[in-house]
Design a protein around this motif. Structure first.
Motif, PDB file in Angstrom:
ATOM      1  N   ALA A 320       0.833  -1.202   0.000  1.00  0.00           N
ATOM      2  CA  ALA A 320       0.000   0.000   0.000  1.00  0.00           C
ATOM      3  C   ALA A 320       0.869   1.254   0.000  1.00  0.00           C
ATOM      4  CB  ALA A 320      -0.921   0.000   1.214  1.00  0.00           C
ATOM      5  N   ASN A 321       1.959   1.237   0.751  1.00  0.00           N
ATOM      6  CA  ASN A 321       2.860   2.387   0.777  1.00  0.00           C
ATOM      7  C   ASN A 321       3.560   2.579  -0.555  1.00  0.00           C
ATOM      8  OD1 ASN A 321       2.647   3.594   3.363  1.00  0.00           O
ATOM      9  ND2 ASN A 321       3.665   1.834   4.262  1.00  0.00           N
ATOM     10  N   VAL A 322       3.964   1.466  -1.172  1.00  0.00           N
ATOM     11  CA  VAL A 322       4.612   1.550  -2.481  1.00  0.00           C
ATOM     12  C   VAL A 322       3.638   2.135  -3.502  1.00  0.00           C
ATOM     13  CG1 VAL A 322       5.515   0.184  -4.398  1.00  0.00           C
ATOM     14  CG2 VAL A 322       6.271  -0.292  -2.058  1.00  0.00           C
ATOM     15  N   ARG A 323       2.385   1.655  -3.466  1.00  0.00           N
ATOM     16  CA  ARG A 323       1.378   2.164  -4.399  1.00  0.00           C
ATOM     17  C   ARG A 323       1.159   3.664  -4.207  1.00  0.00           C
ATOM     18  NH1 ARG A 323      -2.270  -0.831  -2.833  1.00  0.00           N
ATOM     19  NH2 ARG A 323      -2.364  -2.416  -4.466  1.00  0.00           N
ATOM     20  N   GLU A 324       1.117   4.106  -2.954  1.00  0.00           N
ATOM     21  CA  GLU A 324       0.868   5.516  -2.674  1.00  0.00           C
ATOM     22  C   GLU A 324       2.040   6.387  -3.113  1.00  0.00           C
ATOM     23  OE1 GLU A 324      -0.623   8.336   1.050  1.00  0.00           O
ATOM     24  OE2 GLU A 324      -0.134   6.222   1.364  1.00  0.00           O
ATOM     25  N   ARG A 325       3.261   5.939  -2.851  1.00  0.00           N
ATOM     26  CA  ARG A 325       4.438   6.714  -3.246  1.00  0.00           C
ATOM     27  C   ARG A 325       4.534   6.822  -4.764  1.00  0.00           C
ATOM     28  NH1 ARG A 325       9.785   4.721  -1.009  1.00  0.00           N
ATOM     29  NH2 ARG A 325      10.419   6.824  -1.603  1.00  0.00           N
ATOM     30  N   LEU A 326       4.199   5.727  -5.464  1.00  0.00           N
ATOM     31  CA  LEU A 326       4.230   5.752  -6.921  1.00  0.00           C
ATOM     32  C   LEU A 326       3.200   6.737  -7.462  1.00  0.00           C
ATOM     33  CD1 LEU A 326       5.688   4.304  -9.280  1.00  0.00           C
ATOM     34  CD2 LEU A 326       3.746   2.731  -9.362  1.00  0.00           C
ATOM     35  N   ALA A 327       2.017   6.779  -6.841  1.00  0.00           N
ATOM     36  CA  ALA A 327       0.974   7.712  -7.270  1.00  0.00           C
ATOM     37  C   ALA A 327       1.378   9.159  -6.992  1.00  0.00           C
ATOM     38  CB  ALA A 327      -0.344   7.389  -6.569  1.00  0.00           C
ATOM     39  N   LEU A 328       2.094   9.400  -5.907  1.00  0.00           N
ATOM     40  CA  LEU A 328       2.534  10.759  -5.598  1.00  0.00           C
ATOM     41  C   LEU A 328       3.503  11.275  -6.649  1.00  0.00           C
ATOM     42  CD1 LEU A 328       3.063  10.627  -1.734  1.00  0.00           C
ATOM     43  CD2 LEU A 328       1.381  11.995  -2.959  1.00  0.00           C
ATOM     44  N   LEU A 329       4.338  10.381  -7.200  1.00  0.00           N
ATOM     45  CA  LEU A 329       5.326  10.814  -8.186  1.00  0.00           C
ATOM     46  C   LEU A 329       4.739  10.902  -9.590  1.00  0.00           C
ATOM     47  CD1 LEU A 329       8.292  11.539  -8.767  1.00  0.00           C
ATOM     48  CD2 LEU A 329       8.710   9.099  -9.160  1.00  0.00           C
ATOM     49  N   HIS A 330       3.976   9.890  -9.999  1.00  0.00           N
ATOM     50  CA  HIS A 330       3.515   9.818 -11.394  1.00  0.00           C
ATOM     51  C   HIS A 330       2.012   9.989 -11.566  1.00  0.00           C
ATOM     52  CE1 HIS A 330       7.415   8.843 -12.995  1.00  0.00           C
ATOM     53  NE2 HIS A 330       7.545   7.786 -12.229  1.00  0.00           N
ATOM     54  N   ASP A 331       1.248  10.039 -10.469  1.00  0.00           N
ATOM     55  CA  ASP A 331      -0.196  10.231 -10.540  1.00  0.00           C
ATOM     56  C   ASP A 331      -0.827   9.159 -11.420  1.00  0.00           C
ATOM     57  OD1 ASP A 331      -2.720  11.354 -10.247  1.00  0.00           O
ATOM     58  OD2 ASP A 331      -1.997  13.398 -10.388  1.00  0.00           O
ATOM     59  N   VAL A 332      -1.731   9.572 -12.334  1.00  0.00           N
ATOM     60  CA  VAL A 332      -2.470   8.605 -13.136  1.00  0.00           C
ATOM     61  C   VAL A 332      -1.637   7.992 -14.241  1.00  0.00           C
ATOM     62  CG1 VAL A 332      -4.691   9.715 -12.665  1.00  0.00           C
ATOM     63  CG2 VAL A 332      -3.345  10.439 -14.650  1.00  0.00           C
ATOM     64  N   GLN A 333      -0.423   8.486 -14.458  1.00  0.00           N
ATOM     65  CA  GLN A 333       0.422   7.945 -15.517  1.00  0.00           C
ATOM     66  C   GLN A 333       1.044   6.613 -15.140  1.00  0.00           C
ATOM     67  OE1 GLN A 333       2.598  11.862 -15.827  1.00  0.00           O
ATOM     68  NE2 GLN A 333       2.511  11.367 -17.988  1.00  0.00           N
ATOM     69  N   ALA A 334       1.036   6.266 -13.868  1.00  0.00           N
ATOM     70  CA  ALA A 334       1.608   4.998 -13.412  1.00  0.00           C
ATOM     71  C   ALA A 334       0.499   4.044 -12.996  1.00  0.00           C
ATOM     72  CB  ALA A 334       2.572   5.229 -12.254  1.00  0.00           C
ATOM     73  N   GLN A 335       0.781   2.747 -13.077  1.00  0.00           N
ATOM     74  CA  GLN A 335      -0.174   1.719 -12.665  1.00  0.00           C
ATOM     75  C   GLN A 335       0.519   0.731 -11.737  1.00  0.00           C
ATOM     76  OE1 GLN A 335      -2.382  -0.189 -15.783  1.00  0.00           O
ATOM     77  NE2 GLN A 335      -2.783   1.716 -16.887  1.00  0.00           N
ATOM     78  N   PHE A 336      -0.232   0.242 -10.763  1.00  0.00           N
ATOM     79  CA  PHE A 336       0.283  -0.714  -9.787  1.00  0.00           C
ATOM     80  C   PHE A 336      -0.742  -1.826  -9.654  1.00  0.00           C
ATOM     81  CE2 PHE A 336       0.747  -2.551  -5.646  1.00  0.00           C
ATOM     82  CZ  PHE A 336       2.105  -2.536  -5.369  1.00  0.00           C
ATOM     83  N   LYS A 337      -0.318  -3.063  -9.905  1.00  0.00           N
ATOM     84  CA  LYS A 337      -1.244  -4.196  -9.824  1.00  0.00           C
ATOM     85  C   LYS A 337      -0.576  -5.361  -9.099  1.00  0.00           C
ATOM     86  CE  LYS A 337      -3.550  -3.105 -14.232  1.00  0.00           C
ATOM     87  NZ  LYS A 337      -3.865  -3.604 -15.594  1.00  0.00           N
ATOM     88  N   THR A 338      -1.374  -6.124  -8.381  1.00  0.00           N
ATOM     89  CA  THR A 338      -0.902  -7.356  -7.751  1.00  0.00           C
ATOM     90  C   THR A 338      -1.812  -8.508  -8.170  1.00  0.00           C
ATOM     91  OG1 THR A 338      -2.222  -6.977  -5.752  1.00  0.00           O
ATOM     92  CG2 THR A 338       0.034  -6.124  -5.763  1.00  0.00           C
ATOM     93  N   VAL A 339      -1.193  -9.672  -8.387  1.00  0.00           N
ATOM     94  CA  VAL A 339      -1.940 -10.860  -8.805  1.00  0.00           C
ATOM     95  C   VAL A 339      -1.400 -12.055  -8.031  1.00  0.00           C
ATOM     96  CG1 VAL A 339      -2.521 -12.390 -10.715  1.00  0.00           C
ATOM     97  CG2 VAL A 339      -2.336  -9.937 -11.124  1.00  0.00           C
ATOM     98  N   PHE A 340      -2.302 -12.872  -7.498  1.00  0.00           N
ATOM     99  CA  PHE A 340      -1.908 -14.140  -6.876  1.00  0.00           C
ATOM    100  C   PHE A 340      -2.703 -15.254  -7.539  1.00  0.00           C
ATOM    101  CE2 PHE A 340      -2.284 -17.490  -3.663  1.00  0.00           C
ATOM    102  CZ  PHE A 340      -0.941 -17.729  -3.422  1.00  0.00           C
ATOM    103  N   LYS A 341      -1.992 -16.151  -8.217  1.00  0.00           N
ATOM    104  CA  LYS A 341      -2.661 -17.212  -8.959  1.00  0.00           C
ATOM    105  C   LYS A 341      -1.757 -18.438  -9.013  1.00  0.00           C
ATOM    106  CE  LYS A 341      -4.927 -18.163 -13.400  1.00  0.00           C
ATOM    107  NZ  LYS A 341      -5.238 -17.625 -14.760  1.00  0.00           N
ATOM    108  N   ASP A 342      -2.347 -19.581  -8.722  1.00  0.00           N
ATOM    109  CA  ASP A 342      -1.650 -20.866  -8.801  1.00  0.00           C
ATOM    110  C   ASP A 342      -0.343 -20.864  -8.014  1.00  0.00           C
ATOM    111  OD1 ASP A 342      -3.671 -21.773 -10.501  1.00  0.00           O
ATOM    112  OD2 ASP A 342      -2.600 -21.098 -12.300  1.00  0.00           O
ATOM    113  N   GLY A 343      -0.375 -20.293  -6.810  1.00  0.00           N
ATOM    114  CA  GLY A 343       0.795 -20.320  -5.955  1.00  0.00           C
ATOM    115  C   GLY A 343       1.890 -19.344  -6.342  1.00  0.00           C
ATOM    116  N   VAL A 344       1.593 -18.391  -7.203  1.00  0.00           N
ATOM    117  CA  VAL A 344       2.582 -17.393  -7.642  1.00  0.00           C
ATOM    118  C   VAL A 344       2.024 -16.001  -7.382  1.00  0.00           C
ATOM    119  CG1 VAL A 344       3.867 -16.450  -9.594  1.00  0.00           C
ATOM    120  CG2 VAL A 344       3.550 -18.919  -9.394  1.00  0.00           C
TER     121      VAL A 344
END
Length: 353
Positions: A320-344
């Motif tokens: 959550a902190n990483v996502r917030e810091r990235l948004a502070l620097l790049h705003d809507v130009q950056a994207q942050f996603k997490t995926v958990f599937k099949d043990g990965v």
């Protein structure tokens, strides 16, 4: 002595409890800070939407039919939208000059620029014969009022970007080199001193570099290449500790290295991968870090396999902190996603180049 035999248990919660500091609710801007960061897609979109919303509400006065409201709204937009874009372009072009002014004078400059933009919008409507007589004074006042609200929003955004305002949110990230990691690393180095002194020296050098970055005064942004170099040092230390249990795979695109990131953004992601993938598993796990340039964007992925029964638990506060810091620097130009599937578990970042 085997390196792993020197690893001693350490109570991380006790150590962290002694280091925590209360959050300071009072945030102040220094005497000189650039509040005009209008050269940003997210800022432009929000400013235009805000002004258009005000115009839409204002157009409701004096109209009772939807068709009349739409007509008045369209006519007002013909003057207000160019005026708003003029204000944003002016704030962006004058950004370097305004940054040299004290904060109070930046406010006055922004409001004055808004008054001029209001006159410009009024002039456009008068030129098209849509306003007779032209309300010059009212237009200047409306421009000044709306611009003051926009400046207030930019000031709030500037506060969020300054180290004083983000100190509380960065506290968890600044403790990323956790006490038990420090003690385990030192114990590993001690165990290697006699048997493999060169390797022990390399471990201490990597640890010293990590702490140098942790304690140094951070800039607003660093390059992805710098972040990768720091993450490589961290994983080199953890490789000594876990041995064959930690399997690291790098797939790096040199063209992606100039991309800008908040400092110390990649290392917590890599640490999460080790902490939740390698540590709980007797067989260890694979950690993959990849970068790729795709046009004007850079894609960064951090992937780790997870042992059975360990899902997304624990992947929360740091992400959550990483996502917030990235948004502070790049705003809507950056994207942050997490995926958990099949043990990965995978963290995917898209960053403008």
């Amino acid at each position: 002595m085997h390196p792993e035999s020197a690893l001693l248990p350490f109570d991380e919660s006790t150590a962290l409890g002694g280091l925590s500091q209360p959050e300071d609710p009072t945030v102040r801007l220094p005497a000189r800070v650039n509040v005009f960061d209008a050269c940003n897609v997210g800022v432009v979109l929000r400013a235009v939407l805000f002004v258009e919303a005000v115009v839409g509400v204002g157009a409701m006065f004096g109209t009772s039919l939807l068709a009349d409201w739409l007509l008045r709204f369209a006519l007002l937009t013909g003057g207000v939208l160019p005026a708003t874009l003029t204000w944003l372009i002016g704030a962006c072009v004058l950004k370097a000059y305004l940054a040299r002014l004290r904060t109070g004078y930046q406010w006055l400059a922004g409001i004055g620029l808004g008054a001029l933009a209001g006159l410009y919008g009024c002039g456009l409507l008068a030129l098209m014969g849509l306003l007779a007589p032209a309300p010059w004074l009212a237009s200047a006042a409306a421009g000044a009022l709306l611009s003051s609200v926009l400046v207030a929003g930019l000031v709030w955004r500037a506060k969020a970007r300054t180290p004083a305002a983000t100190a509380a949110r960065l506290a968890e990230l600044q403790s990323r080199i956790r006490p038990h990691f420090l003690f385990n690393t030192l114990n590993s180095a001690i165990a290697l001193v006699r048997a493999e002194p060169a390797k022990a020296e390399a471990v201490l050098e990597d640890l010293s570099e990590l702490f140098r970055h942790a304690l140094a005064e951070q800039a607003e942004s660093v390059t992805l290449g710098q972040e990768i170099a720091l993450a490589q040092r961290y994983l080199a230390i953890e490789q000594i500790r876990f041995g064959e249990r930690l399997r690291v795979q790098w797939r790096l695109d040199p063209e992606a290295e100039p991309a800008k990131l908040p400092p110390l953004l990649l290392q917590p992601l890599v640490e999460n991968a080790v902490r939740h993938g390698v540590e709980p598993s007797a067989q260890g796990a694979q950690v993959k870090i990849s970068t790729a340039r795709r046009g004007s964007m850079v894609v960064l992925k951090v992937t780790n396999s997870s042992p059975a029964g360990v899902g997304e638990r624990g992947h929360g506060l740091a992400l959550a902190n990483v996502r917030e810091r990235l948004a502070l620097l790049h705003d809507v130009q950056a994207q942050f996603k997490t995926v958990f599937k099949d043990g990965v578990f995978q963290v995917r970042l898209e960053i403008p180049l």
